[in-house]
Design a protein around this motif. Sequence first.
Motif, PDB file in Angstrom:
ATOM      1  N   TYR A   1      -0.423   0.628  -7.598  1.00 23.28           N
ATOM      2  CA  TYR A   1      -0.021   1.845  -6.622  1.00 23.28           C
ATOM      3  C   TYR A   1       1.527   2.067  -7.157  1.00 23.28           C
ATOM      4  CZ  TYR A   1       3.452  -1.986  -4.762  1.00 23.28           C
ATOM      5  OH  TYR A   1       4.571  -3.099  -4.657  1.00 23.28           O
TER       6      TYR A   1
ATOM      7  N   THR B   1      -3.828   6.183   0.989  1.00 23.10           N
ATOM      8  CA  THR B   1      -2.539   6.539   1.257  1.00 23.10           C
ATOM      9  C   THR B   1      -1.874   5.722   2.616  1.00 23.10           C
ATOM     10  OG1 THR B   1      -2.591   8.818   0.620  1.00 23.10           O
ATOM     11  CG2 THR B   1      -0.704   8.360   1.692  1.00 23.10           C
ATOM     12  N   VAL B   2      -0.772   5.138   2.283  1.00 26.16           N
ATOM     13  CA  VAL B   2      -0.188   4.386   3.344  1.00 26.16           C
ATOM     14  C   VAL B   2       0.473   5.361   4.312  1.00 26.16           C
ATOM     15  CG1 VAL B   2       1.084   2.370   4.540  1.00 26.16           C
ATOM     16  CG2 VAL B   2      -0.228   2.284   2.404  1.00 26.16           C
TER      17      VAL B   2
ATOM     18  N   TYR C   1      -1.793   4.441  -3.220  1.00 21.91           N
ATOM     19  CA  TYR C   1      -2.479   3.425  -3.880  1.00 21.91           C
ATOM     20  C   TYR C   1      -3.893   3.633  -4.377  1.00 21.91           C
ATOM     21  CZ  TYR C   1      -5.047   2.231   0.481  1.00 21.91           C
ATOM     22  OH  TYR C   1      -5.792   2.343   1.332  1.00 21.91           O
TER      23      TYR C   1
ATOM     24  N   ASP D   1       6.239  -2.236   2.878  1.00 24.90           N
ATOM     25  CA  ASP D   1       5.203  -1.350   2.160  1.00 24.90           C
ATOM     26  C   ASP D   1       3.999  -2.044   1.784  1.00 24.90           C
ATOM     27  OD1 ASP D   1       7.104   1.141   2.617  1.00 24.90           O
ATOM     28  OD2 ASP D   1       7.611   0.800   0.448  1.00 24.90           O
TER      29      ASP D   1
ATOM     30  N   SER E   1       4.651   8.328  -4.946  1.00 23.49           N
ATOM     31  CA  SER E   1       5.000   7.787  -3.771  1.00 23.49           C
ATOM     32  C   SER E   1       6.702   8.307  -3.687  1.00 23.49           C
ATOM     33  CB  SER E   1       4.993   6.615  -3.807  1.00 23.49           C
ATOM     34  OG  SER E   1       3.769   5.933  -3.594  1.00 23.49           O
TER      35      SER E   1
ATOM     36  N   ASP F   1      -3.638  -1.495   5.368  1.00 26.15           N
ATOM     37  CA  ASP F   1      -4.726  -0.301   5.132  1.00 26.15           C
ATOM     38  C   ASP F   1      -5.719  -0.452   4.255  1.00 26.15           C
ATOM     39  OD1 ASP F   1      -3.961   2.815   5.746  1.00 26.15           O
ATOM     40  OD2 ASP F   1      -4.587   2.766   3.630  1.00 26.15           O
TER      41      ASP F   1
ATOM     42  N   MET G   1       0.407  -1.562   3.271  1.00 30.22           N
ATOM     43  CA  MET G   1      -0.718  -1.503   2.012  1.00 30.22           C
ATOM     44  C   MET G   1      -1.927  -2.304   2.313  1.00 30.22           C
ATOM     45  SD  MET G   1      -0.467  -0.835  -1.930  1.00 30.22           S
ATOM     46  CE  MET G   1      -0.216  -2.432  -2.363  1.00 30.22           C
TER      47      MET G   1
END
Length: 279
Positions: A60, A6-7, A16, A89, A68, A96, A93
């Motif tokens: 994702y 998760t972002v 994702y 985003d 999302s 992340d 991601m």
Amino acid sequence: MFLQGTVKSASPPIQYWRSGFSVNPNGDIIIFTPGAGLDHHSFDAQVLPLLLAGHRVVTYDPRCQGMSQVSNVTARGSCTITFDLMLQDMISMMNDLQIPSKQAVLQAGLSMGGMVAQQFAKVYPNRTKALIAMDCGPNEVLLPWMQYYLATPLDTLIAGDNNASFNAILNTSNNTIARQEIYRELSESGDAEIVKAMKACAEVVVDDPTYTRLNIPELLLYGQLDGLTNTSMIEWYNRDIANPHISLVSIPNAGHVSTLDNPEGVVTALIDFLNTIKQ
């Protein structure tokens, strides 16, 4: 096989799924973006074959779609979709996932997702190893339907849609199982989010039919039965024909969501293309 992440820094948080990062630590990273109203399950059938071929895969759900979405159903109307936000985003991601800033990834996408992949390649050329565009038009040609979306306020588009956008995507498929999955994905997102995403697609286009993208390998893939984008993809190929690493593939018995209509045909096209750009 699918490890969810998760972002949390994104709003809404972006969900994702990563595959192959432990078994293929040195493999190319392929990021798949789905189309308007669709979600990561559009690529389920492609993940395992790509993993077995030595790649790392990220799928994702884009903002306001699938998982999302804003958790409060009554507040979903305030969820904003623009390509600038979707690229933010994407970068969040990748951070992340701890993908180094100097590492180039393969950007792949279907329909709207193909347009996101194109825009990423344009804005972040040094972070893009190759472009895989599926069932989408080029970001430099304003299609007729886009002109209407540009000229019409979002609220008016949503109020007057009456499932037209939903059905336009669904009805390109003649595969019963694929239609069931497309219907589920679109229903999960909802009509308003589909319309928002389509307006964002129209807004990102910079009308320049002479634009060429010759610096990175390109795979242009379209469903043989897709009347929405196959003509524009053929024109795109002819425009970029000077690119020594461009491929155009028509997927038989597939409509606008070719990854679901003919998953085996898409896998074959992907593997063949990826084998040509291995270092």
